[in-house]
Design an enzyme around this catalytic site. Sequence first.
Site, mmCIF file in Angstrom:
data_model
loop_
_atom_site.group_PDB
_atom_site.id
_atom_site.type_symbol
_atom_site.label_atom_id
_atom_site.label_comp_id
_atom_site.label_asym_id
_atom_site.label_seq_id
_atom_site.Cartn_x
_atom_site.Cartn_y
_atom_site.Cartn_z
ATOM 1 N N ILE A 99 0.684 -1.251 0.078
ATOM 2 C CA ILE A 99 0.106 -0.029 0.117
ATOM 3 C C ILE A 99 0.958 1.324 -0.072
ATOM 4 C CG2 ILE A 99 -1.905 -1.274 1.174
ATOM 5 C CD1 ILE A 99 -1.145 0.301 3.774
ATOM 6 N N ASP A 139 1.479 -6.411 7.881
ATOM 7 C CA ASP A 139 2.461 -5.824 7.465
ATOM 8 C C ASP A 139 2.382 -4.218 7.176
ATOM 9 O OD1 ASP A 139 5.170 -4.650 6.416
ATOM 10 O OD2 ASP A 139 5.835 -6.655 6.642
ATOM 11 N N LYS A 141 4.014 -2.553 5.478
ATOM 12 C CA LYS A 141 4.414 -2.064 4.064
ATOM 13 C C LYS A 141 3.829 -3.083 3.091
ATOM 14 C CE LYS A 141 8.959 -0.252 5.057
ATOM 15 N NZ LYS A 141 10.698 -0.462 4.722
ATOM 16 N N GLU A 142 2.769 -3.769 3.392
ATOM 17 C CA GLU A 142 2.222 -4.888 2.579
ATOM 18 C C GLU A 142 0.859 -4.352 2.202
ATOM 19 O OE1 GLU A 142 3.395 -8.864 2.492
ATOM 20 O OE2 GLU A 142 4.855 -8.563 3.834
ATOM 21 N N MET A 143 -0.064 -5.085 3.096
ATOM 22 C CA MET A 143 -1.502 -4.723 3.066
ATOM 23 C C MET A 143 -1.942 -3.751 4.125
ATOM 24 S SD MET A 143 -2.627 -8.734 1.864
ATOM 25 C CE MET A 143 -4.203 -8.289 1.226
#
Length: 333
Positions: A99, A139, A141-143
Amino acid sequence: MRMDFSIILPQVRACLLGGVLASSLMVPMAHAKDDAIAKYENEPITPIPLTVDLDRDEVALGRDLFHDVRLSKDDTISCASCHPLENGGVDGLRFSFGINGQQGAINTPTVLNSGLFFAQFWNGRAPTLEEQIEGPTHDPKEMGSNWAEIISKLTQDGGYIKRFAKLYPEQGIARETIKSAIATFERSLLTPNSPFDRFLRGEEDAISAQAKEGYVQFKAYGCSSCHQGVAVGANMYEKLGVHKDYFGTRGNITKADFGRFNVTGIEEHKFEFKVPSLRNVAMTGPYFHDGSIETLHEAVTIMAQYQLGRTIKEQDVENIVAFLESLSGELKP
């Protein structure tokens, strides 16, 4: 009325003779096939099962959740964003983006055949697929989401409400049921029937002469000491740089490079990673946890140097690559 057996007896004899001849031909053929299979039954690599027994409705639900961007905080990223199934279960990037355009710190491993892996993630921090799901969904930095947000979004979808109620009548849409559905779908992502698996099952012509030679060399050089079993890896940990300092040569060491140490805190686990599966490896570049290697040819050459302490001849590298290419299987829709 009397039947004239003199008319039908020759036909009966012909049928019986044909049956005897057919059975006499079929028995050697059957034995030949069995012998061909038996010839390879003690190999370090075993074929992927042709079928897997899973609940179809749960697989279908998991598939939809796997592709649902509502599992991310801003509704922009799904599991499939980093693991597109049509691309070998990876996005082909050195590091994936989450994201807000944030970039990860480690190469995305394939989701294909992940149900065969003894642990998930490069550092093995999740022992099951269910536990693995906690990682990317939360996370930042991910979802970048959390279960309260995810469940709130999914409970606004009438279709999901009905499907969850049918499959999980006591729990409905909940953390554990979401994880169960996605993990079940991921277990369905086997890629059987690769040319090499067909070869192991007795189809001698399923792979080329070069691939056969490559497999012999793959074993002779020692590659199969780590890359073996049904997943051709993913069943043990190993240090990257057994015979030569990989990180000293590459430089710019990051936290992600510490591998298993980040999970256990044990000094000897530094630079140790789950041995990756080589199934569909021709489709899953770039290679290594740092995504630094673009081609299989280069990956084989570097692995020989750093893991085996050997220099492999050019022709042998090409042969081994031909073998690795034969490990690409079929993903059922």
